[in-house]
Scaffold this active site. Structure first.
Site, PDB file in Angstrom:
ATOM      1  N   LYS A 103      65.714  44.291  18.269  1.00 17.26           N
ATOM      2  CA  LYS A 103      66.105  44.606  16.710  1.00 17.26           C
ATOM      3  C   LYS A 103      66.233  43.028  16.174  1.00 17.26           C
ATOM      4  O   LYS A 103      67.046  42.003  16.806  1.00 17.26           O
ATOM      5  CB  LYS A 103      67.115  45.550  16.687  1.00 17.26           C
ATOM      6  CG  LYS A 103      66.857  46.725  16.874  1.00 17.26           C
ATOM      7  CD  LYS A 103      67.985  47.743  17.265  1.00 17.26           C
ATOM      8  CE  LYS A 103      67.911  48.974  18.267  1.00 17.26           C
ATOM      9  NZ  LYS A 103      68.787  49.624  18.516  1.00 17.26           N
ATOM     10  N   HIS A 122      62.007  52.838  13.605  1.00 19.21           N
ATOM     11  CA  HIS A 122      63.245  53.284  14.695  1.00 19.21           C
ATOM     12  C   HIS A 122      64.615  53.698  13.702  1.00 19.21           C
ATOM     13  O   HIS A 122      65.006  52.986  12.869  1.00 19.21           O
ATOM     14  CB  HIS A 122      63.316  51.997  15.536  1.00 19.21           C
ATOM     15  CG  HIS A 122      64.533  52.078  16.263  1.00 19.21           C
ATOM     16  ND1 HIS A 122      64.634  52.050  17.613  1.00 19.21           N
ATOM     17  CD2 HIS A 122      66.204  52.317  15.815  1.00 19.21           C
ATOM     18  CE1 HIS A 122      65.750  52.236  18.116  1.00 19.21           C
ATOM     19  NE2 HIS A 122      66.571  52.348  17.166  1.00 19.21           N
ATOM     20  N   ARG A 150      77.747  53.710  24.010  1.00 17.34           N
ATOM     21  CA  ARG A 150      78.441  52.511  23.813  1.00 17.34           C
ATOM     22  C   ARG A 150      78.421  52.060  22.237  1.00 17.34           C
ATOM     23  O   ARG A 150      77.696  52.806  21.615  1.00 17.34           O
ATOM     24  CB  ARG A 150      78.150  51.139  24.514  1.00 17.34           C
ATOM     25  CG  ARG A 150      76.666  51.009  24.164  1.00 17.34           C
ATOM     26  CD  ARG A 150      76.088  49.606  24.734  1.00 17.34           C
ATOM     27  NE  ARG A 150      74.664  49.621  24.773  1.00 17.34           N
ATOM     28  CZ  ARG A 150      73.794  49.370  23.664  1.00 17.34           C
ATOM     29  NH1 ARG A 150      74.312  48.959  22.611  1.00 17.34           N
ATOM     30  NH2 ARG A 150      72.498  49.429  23.840  1.00 17.34           N
ATOM     31  N   LEU A 184      53.280  56.118  19.452  1.00 17.29           N
ATOM     32  CA  LEU A 184      53.373  56.271  18.285  1.00 17.29           C
ATOM     33  C   LEU A 184      52.723  55.364  17.711  1.00 17.29           C
ATOM     34  O   LEU A 184      53.313  54.044  17.693  1.00 17.29           O
ATOM     35  CB  LEU A 184      54.691  56.908  17.744  1.00 17.29           C
ATOM     36  CG  LEU A 184      55.105  58.272  18.259  1.00 17.29           C
ATOM     37  CD1 LEU A 184      56.632  58.481  17.771  1.00 17.29           C
ATOM     38  CD2 LEU A 184      54.222  59.237  18.061  1.00 17.29           C
ATOM     39  N   LYS A 216      53.939  59.815  24.452  1.00 12.68           N
ATOM     40  CA  LYS A 216      52.648  59.562  23.465  1.00 12.68           C
ATOM     41  C   LYS A 216      53.314  58.445  22.854  1.00 12.68           C
ATOM     42  O   LYS A 216      54.316  57.967  22.516  1.00 12.68           O
ATOM     43  CB  LYS A 216      52.772  60.725  22.395  1.00 12.68           C
ATOM     44  CG  LYS A 216      51.858  60.363  21.153  1.00 12.68           C
ATOM     45  CD  LYS A 216      50.765  61.324  21.009  1.00 12.68           C
ATOM     46  CE  LYS A 216      49.653  60.995  20.110  1.00 12.68           C
ATOM     47  NZ  LYS A 216      48.559  60.553  20.747  1.00 12.68           N
TER      48      LYS A 216
END
Ligand code: ADP
Length: 446
Positions: free
Chosen positions: A237, A208, A291, A203, A201
């Protein structure tokens, strides 16, 4: 006992690992490509080995050369950093087959989590909420249509082997589904050599939010709270913070517990991050990174824990040096990723840094491996510095970040410093009021 660590990486993370080793009395070996002879980690490490020409495929990704460098220098352990071979199960296996310690999880855990379909199934089995979607991979267009009708459009087609935001395609309706699947498969095959895709789906307004964990080999697992990494461009990011301004203490404890329990059930060792999308107070697992992450310093700033040190300790068979009750959450931290890229066009800007001034003062940390006169090679990613600041409150943190950004000087190349200077003035950022699409809307990309 680990006495010498080979650092299988470059740039700021190589230096970050070196610093943790030195504080533990551990000797370091830096590896480098021909383009990185002048790197800071190479200068500071106790020893260094050139492992090949500039392209990563001929140097930082050359498993056998890296292991040979460890053997020649008598290193006991290899720290992979992030990127490159850090999530390569084969490499972890090879390291251990040569009698060396891999500072990270087992090859088996890396492999499972590297296949996002398998990872999702493992999470469902361990009680972690996931994004609704196909149960496993997409096997036919008809099956995909049925799943999509059940969960409702828009849907997202994702690559099982995906990473770095590649191989993802949104389908707004049934007409667009077949093409989205085909494109995602082609992209994934080209980027990862695997065309398995699954459906989720899509969103509309999630944040996040990711939970940091660390586990030792004695059955102890701690979560180190969450990071909010919703400010993204092209699924990458740009700015991260901890804790998330969107969660209540109750929600943060709840998701932390769910993650720690799942990790314990998996018998996982080392550091890891479980990534979620969070919408209307609901968490949906998207992937686990096995990691250290680029944004780990914000967690270190609010907890006072050195994550690399703990990684090395648990790889050495030691117990975690703290229990869950001792994991503090003090104040607020924000990290800005500063890239050598134009602040508006994002075109990479390799070249020589002619002038460099690092900001300082209380609670300001700069993780960077560049210096005045340093030549940024064109062969690698463009991250040149991470500016991390801490404040007793989020407001104090934002004020401090503004002043630290103002102090910082990088001359000679384009950087994203100006973007960050604008972001910390934007009302929504100041208020912590943003979702994963906010930045692209702000940049006029949506
Ligand atoms: P990658 O491994 O390529 O980074 P992720 O699964 O971690 O892929 O997703 C990266 C980003 O893509 C997320 O942070 C989010 O911004 C977006 N994303 C992923 N899954 C969804 C989804 N189901 N709905 C909306 N956005 C998503």
């Amino acid at each position: 006992m680990i006495k010498k660590v080979l650092i299988a990486n470059r740039g700021e993370i190589a230096l970050r690992v070196h610093r943790a080793c030195k504080e533990m009395g551990i000797a370091t070996v830096a590896i480098h490509s021909e383009a990185d002879r002048d790197a800071m980690a190479v200068r500071l490490a106790d020893e260094s080995v050139c492992i090949g020409p500039a392209p990563s495929a001929q140097s930082y990704l050359k498993k056998s050369q890296i292991i040979a460098a460890a053997e020649i220098t008598g290193a006991d352990a290899i720290h992979p950093g992030y990127g490159f071979l850090s999530e390569n199960a084969k490499f972890a296996e090879m390291v251990e087959a040569h009698g060396l310690i891999f500072i990270g999880p087992t090859a088996e855990h890396i492999r499972t989590m590297g296949d996002k379909i398998a990872a999702k199934q493992a999470m469902i089995a361990n009680g972690v909420p996931v994004v609704p979607g196909s149960d496993g991979g997409i096997t036919s267009i008809d099956q995909a249509k049925k799943v999509a009708r059940d969960i409702g459009y828009p849907v997202l087609i994702k690559a099982a082997a995906g990473g770095g935001g590649r191989g993802m395609k949104v389908a707004e309706d049934e007409d667009a589904l077949e093409t989205a699947i085909k494109t995602a498969k082609t992209e994934s095959k080209a980027a990862f050599g695997d065309d398995a895709v699954y459906l989720e789906k899509y969103l509309g307004k999630p944040r996040h939010i990711e939970v940091q964990i660390i586990a030792d080999t004695h059955g102890n697992v701690c979560h180190l709270w969450e990071r909010d990494c919703s400010l993204q461009r092209r699924h990458q990011k740009v700015l991260e913070e901890a804790p998330s301004p969107a969660l209540t203490d109750e929600q943060r404890n709840e998701i932390g517990d769910i993650v720690a329990k799942a990790v314990q059930k998996m018998g996982y060792r080392g550091a890891g991050t479980m990534e979620f999308l969070c919408e209307n107070g609901q968490f949906y697992f998207i992937e686990m990174n096995t990691r250290l992450q680029v944004e780990h310093p914000v967690t270190e700033m609010i907890t006072g824990i050195d994550l690399v040190r703990e990684q090395i300790r648990v790889a050495d068979g030691k117990k975690l040096s703290f229990s869950q009750d001792e994991v503090l959450l003090v104040g607020h931290a924000i990290e800005c990723r500063i890239n050598a890229e134009h602040a508006e066009t994002f075109v990479p800007s390799p070249g020589t840094i002619t002038d460099f001034h690092a900001p300082g003062g209380p609670d300001v940390r700069l993780d960077s491996a560049v210096y005045s006169g340093y030549r940024i090679p064109p062969h690698y990613d463009s991250l040149i510095a991470k500016l991390i600041v801490h404040g007793r409150s989020r407001k104090e943190c934002v004020m401090r970040l503004r002043r630290a950004l103002d102090e910082m000087v990088v001359g000679g190349v384009d950087t994203t410093l100006d973007l960050h200077r604008k972001l910390v003035e934007a009302e929504d950022v100041v208020d912590g009021n943003y979702d994963i699409h906010w930045l692209e809307r702000y940049l006029g990309l949506k």
